[in-house]
Design a protein around this motif. Structure first.
Motif, short mmCIF file in Angstrom:
data_model
loop_
_atom_site.label_atom_id
_atom_site.label_comp_id
_atom_site.label_asym_id
_atom_site.label_seq_id
_atom_site.Cartn_x
_atom_site.Cartn_y
_atom_site.Cartn_z
N PRO A 62 0.87 -1.51 -0.04
CA PRO A 62 0.09 0.10 0.12
C PRO A 62 0.73 1.26 -0.07
CG PRO A 62 -0.76 -1.58 1.47
CD PRO A 62 0.45 -2.08 1.09
N THR A 63 0.50 1.99 -0.82
CA THR A 63 1.26 3.43 -1.11
C THR A 63 0.24 4.52 -1.35
OG1 THR A 63 3.13 2.18 -2.04
CG2 THR A 63 3.06 4.45 -2.30
N ALA A 64 0.69 5.67 -1.08
CA ALA A 64 -0.21 6.93 -1.61
C ALA A 64 0.82 7.90 -1.92
CB ALA A 64 -1.04 7.49 -0.18
N VAL A 65 0.53 8.64 -2.93
CA VAL A 65 1.36 9.68 -3.68
C VAL A 65 0.31 10.69 -4.13
CG1 VAL A 65 3.22 7.94 -4.45
CG2 VAL A 65 1.02 8.76 -5.87
N THR A 66 1.04 11.80 -4.65
CA THR A 66 0.07 12.84 -5.07
C THR A 66 0.49 13.15 -6.81
OG1 THR A 66 0.03 14.00 -2.79
CG2 THR A 66 -0.65 15.50 -4.58
N ILE A 67 -0.48 13.53 -7.37
CA ILE A 67 -0.40 13.70 -8.65
C ILE A 67 -0.85 14.96 -8.88
CG2 ILE A 67 -1.03 13.31 -11.08
CD1 ILE A 67 -1.09 10.24 -10.40
N ALA A 68 -0.17 16.10 -9.30
CA ALA A 68 -0.58 17.59 -9.41
C ALA A 68 -0.28 17.99 -11.01
CB ALA A 68 0.34 18.43 -8.65
N ALA A 69 -1.36 18.56 -11.33
CA ALA A 69 -1.55 19.23 -12.57
C ALA A 69 -2.06 20.64 -12.56
CB ALA A 69 -1.99 18.64 -13.83
N ALA A 70 -1.87 21.53 -13.09
CA ALA A 70 -2.71 22.97 -13.04
C ALA A 70 -4.05 22.75 -13.48
CB ALA A 70 -1.99 23.75 -14.22
N ASP A 71 -4.52 21.98 -14.23
CA ASP A 71 -5.93 21.76 -14.52
C ASP A 71 -6.43 20.38 -13.62
OD1 ASP A 71 -7.84 21.32 -17.34
OD2 ASP A 71 -8.45 20.63 -15.32
N ALA A 72 -7.35 20.54 -12.74
CA ALA A 72 -7.93 19.84 -11.60
C ALA A 72 -8.45 18.49 -12.34
CB ALA A 72 -8.98 20.20 -10.89
N ALA A 73 -9.06 18.74 -13.47
CA ALA A 73 -9.50 17.56 -14.04
C ALA A 73 -8.66 16.61 -14.84
CB ALA A 73 -10.71 18.17 -15.33
N VAL A 74 -7.78 17.31 -15.20
CA VAL A 74 -6.33 16.54 -15.76
C VAL A 74 -5.84 15.65 -14.55
CG1 VAL A 74 -4.05 16.56 -16.79
CG2 VAL A 74 -5.85 17.89 -17.85
N ALA A 75 -5.49 16.43 -13.37
CA ALA A 75 -4.86 15.61 -12.33
C ALA A 75 -5.82 14.68 -11.68
CB ALA A 75 -4.86 16.81 -11.13
N TYR A 99 -3.61 10.77 -4.78
CA TYR A 99 -4.30 11.96 -4.44
C TYR A 99 -4.08 12.75 -5.57
CZ TYR A 99 -5.35 10.10 0.26
OH TYR A 99 -5.81 9.07 1.39
N HIS A 100 -5.19 13.87 -5.79
CA HIS A 100 -4.67 14.65 -6.88
C HIS A 100 -4.74 15.93 -6.21
CE1 HIS A 100 -9.12 15.45 -7.22
NE2 HIS A 100 -9.35 14.18 -7.05
N SER A 101 -4.03 16.91 -6.91
CA SER A 101 -3.74 18.43 -6.70
C SER A 101 -3.56 19.21 -7.76
CB SER A 101 -2.66 18.62 -5.59
OG SER A 101 -2.24 19.66 -5.36
N THR A 102 -3.86 20.63 -7.63
CA THR A 102 -3.28 21.61 -8.68
C THR A 102 -2.07 22.47 -8.22
OG1 THR A 102 -4.84 23.34 -7.61
CG2 THR A 102 -5.71 21.88 -9.38
N ASP A 103 -1.74 21.93 -6.87
CA ASP A 103 -0.36 22.73 -6.48
C ASP A 103 0.71 21.97 -6.87
OD1 ASP A 103 1.12 23.20 -3.18
OD2 ASP A 103 1.23 24.13 -5.15
N VAL A 104 1.10 22.23 -8.28
CA VAL A 104 2.18 21.69 -8.94
C VAL A 104 3.48 22.01 -8.31
CG1 VAL A 104 3.59 21.56 -11.10
CG2 VAL A 104 1.13 21.36 -11.11
N ARG A 105 3.92 23.22 -8.04
CA ARG A 105 4.88 23.60 -7.33
C ARG A 105 5.28 23.05 -5.93
NH1 ARG A 105 7.07 26.97 -9.78
NH2 ARG A 105 7.11 25.28 -11.08
N GLY A 106 4.18 22.87 -5.42
CA GLY A 106 4.16 22.26 -3.80
C GLY A 106 4.78 20.97 -3.98
#
Ligand code: NDP
Ligand code: 13P
Length: 329
Positions: free
Chosen positions: A147-160, A175-182
């Motif tokens: 079991p592993t959890a990561v974050t995938i971020a893209a500027a567009d929430a739908a794409v993430a 998990y998805h996010s729009t905070d690409v830089r973070g």
């Protein structure tokens, strides 16, 4: 909602292999591209990466050395070391369709340019959609379906969200996010702190010292993140606090192991034992970027000085311990 069924993974190393396994288990059609002929042959013939022995590729994964093959995917995971992201994206750019997501899975900041991974993508492949995948995720664990959890971020929430859906294999929970830089900043910074933590462990300074180093390392990550546009909740999340605490606690982290070897007195040239320690490359860049924005990062400064051969481990530790007392923040 957009969906990505055909996934290409660029980089048949430990992490690329693990992510290819994950995408295949999630039901995706997966192409794994490897640039090195020997490793590509090994992947094709033995169905195993030299970087992840004991893990047999899912039968459905197609191995290729032809970048044009990989470029036909709906989305591509870029899983090469951070310092070679630019040449790989530059070669890929003319081959992909417009608005293809290119998901950087490397953890680092580019030497010289101080570019984050998605900035390199935006610069070298302007028609693509930059994204980042990061978080507490050892390749060996992920490849074995732990079991592993990561974050995938893209500027567009739908794409993430669609990228997270594409990679959701049950045991791998994006998990998805729009905070690409973070997200990309946390992954890069934690590697430097993991080296510092490894030095503490290698010097046998005890659990209290390791806890102090980890905690103050997180403070530096947050300071740096605030200066470069990261959201606080991202830094308190999987790609920040999560990845930092994991990699500051176990020799399963190559950066932590590299630091342990330095702490034991091994030379900088041999301490990585032939493995990739991204923090070695990120430390000087982190220092330059911190200085550019007057961010106080004493641990990163000490690690960069040690890696530059300007400071020995004991002097670095003494320097950190004898700094003027201050209010905690
Ligand atoms: N391993 C892990 O647990 C995790 C790693 N990561 C990150 O993933 C990134 C890759 O790490 P990882 O897979 O572990 O590293 P590895 O050393 O296991 O593999 C690196 C891969 O990149 C390839 N490569 C190196 N140089 C080039 C180049 N110039 N062009 C194309 N391919 C190249 C290597 O090919 P070759 O065989 O020719 O050297 C190899 O396939 C790093 O940024 C790391 O921080 C993130 C999360 C987990
Ligand atoms: O990023 C990673 C786990 O999240 C891998 O860590 P190392 O690169 O230190 O091995």
């Amino acid at each position: 909602m957009t969906s990505f069924n055909k996934i290409a993974v660029l980089g048949g190393g430990a992490w690329g292999t693990a992510l290819a396994q994950t995408a295949a288990r999630a039901g995706r059609s997966v192409t794994l591209w490897e640039h090195d002929p020997a490793n590509a042959q090994h992947l094709s013939d033995k169905r195993e990466s030299v970087y992840l022995p004991g893990v047999t590729l899912e039968p459905s994964i197609v191995v290729t050395r032809d970048l044009a093959d990989a470029a036909r995917a709906d989305a591509l995971l870029l899983v090469v070391p951070a310092q070679v992201m630019r040449p790989v994206v530059t070669s890929l750019a003319p081959l992909i369709a417009a608005r293809t997501p290119l998901v950087a899975c490397a953890k680092g900041i580019e030497h010289g340019t101080h570019r984050f991974m998605t900035e390199i993508i935006a610069e070298c492949a302007p028609a693509a959609i930059p994204a980042i995948l990061s978080g507490p995720s050892f390749a060996a664990d992920v490849a074995r379906g732990l079991p592993t959890a990561v974050t995938i971020a893209a500027a567009d929430a739908a794409v993430a969200q669609a990228l997270a859906q594409a990679m959701n294999s049950g045991s791998f929970r994006p998990y998805h996010s729009t905070d690409v830089r973070g997200v990309e900043l946390g992954g890069a910074t934690k590697n430097v702190m993991a080296i510092a933590a490894g030095i503490v462990e290698g010097r046998k300074l005890g659990a209290s010292a390791l806890a102090a180093m980890t905690t103050r390392g997180f403070v530096e990550l947050v300071r740096f993140g605030k200066a470069y546009g990261a959201r606080i909740e991202t830094m308190h999340g999987l790609s920040g606090l999560g990845d930092l605490t994991m990699c500051c606690s176990t020799p399963q982290s190559r950066n932590f192991s590299f630091g342990m070897a330095l702490g034991r007195g091994e030379s900088i040239d041999t301490a990585a034992h032939g493995k990739l320690a991204e923090g070695y490359y990120t430390a000087p860049v982190l220092l330059e970027m911190a200085q550019a924005k007057h961010v106080d990062m004493p641990i990163s400064t000490a690690v960069a000085a040690i890696l530059a051969g300007k400071l020995d481990v004991d002097k670095a530790i003494e320097g950190l311990l004898t700094r003027p007392l201050k209010a905690e923040e």
